[in-house]
Design an enzyme around this catalytic site. Structure first.
Site, PDB file in Angstrom:
ATOM      1  N   ASN A  29      49.214  41.078  34.476  1.00 29.74           N
ATOM      2  CA  ASN A  29      49.870  39.983  33.977  1.00 29.74           C
ATOM      3  C   ASN A  29      51.411  40.033  34.615  1.00 29.74           C
ATOM      4  OD1 ASN A  29      48.153  38.949  32.127  1.00 29.74           O
ATOM      5  ND2 ASN A  29      49.105  40.157  30.595  1.00 29.74           N
TER       6      ASN A  29
ATOM      7  N   ARG B  46      42.331  39.304  32.317  1.00 28.97           N
ATOM      8  CA  ARG B  46      42.488  40.531  33.110  1.00 28.97           C
ATOM      9  C   ARG B  46      40.976  41.445  32.836  1.00 28.97           C
ATOM     10  NH1 ARG B  46      46.879  43.653  31.500  1.00 28.97           N
ATOM     11  NH2 ARG B  46      46.624  42.669  29.559  1.00 28.97           N
TER      12      ARG B  46
END
Length: 88
Positions: A36, A18
């Protein structure tokens, strides 16, 4: 401005996926988020030029060095209501 939702699966959590996606998206001038998911995938919603979205999609297949990407799916979506690219 165009927007797309990407779902990236494989070994993509716990490997700085990320944060690395945010860095790449910001460099490409995109806004959106990387999050996520409970199934182990990462959802990326991004908006910007078609060229920048294409470049991000190509990068998502690679990801950071510790990631192992198995699949990237892309679907159109609404432009996210943000002026930044965030992780969460």
């Amino acid at each position: 401005m165009q927007a797309a939702r990407f779902v990236v699966s494989g070994v993509v959590q716990g490997v700085w996926y990320r944060a690395s996606t945010r860095e790449r998206a910001v460099a490409l001038g995109l806004v959106g988020h990387a999050r996520n998911q409970t199934d182990g995938s990462v959802e990326v919603v991004a908006a910007g030029s078609a060229a920048a979205l294409g470049a991000l999609e190509a990068w998502l297949w690679q990801g950071p060095p510790a990631a192992t990407v198995e699949a990237v799916t892309r679907t159109p979506c609404a432009v996210p209501p943000t002026e930044d690219f965030v992780t969460g």
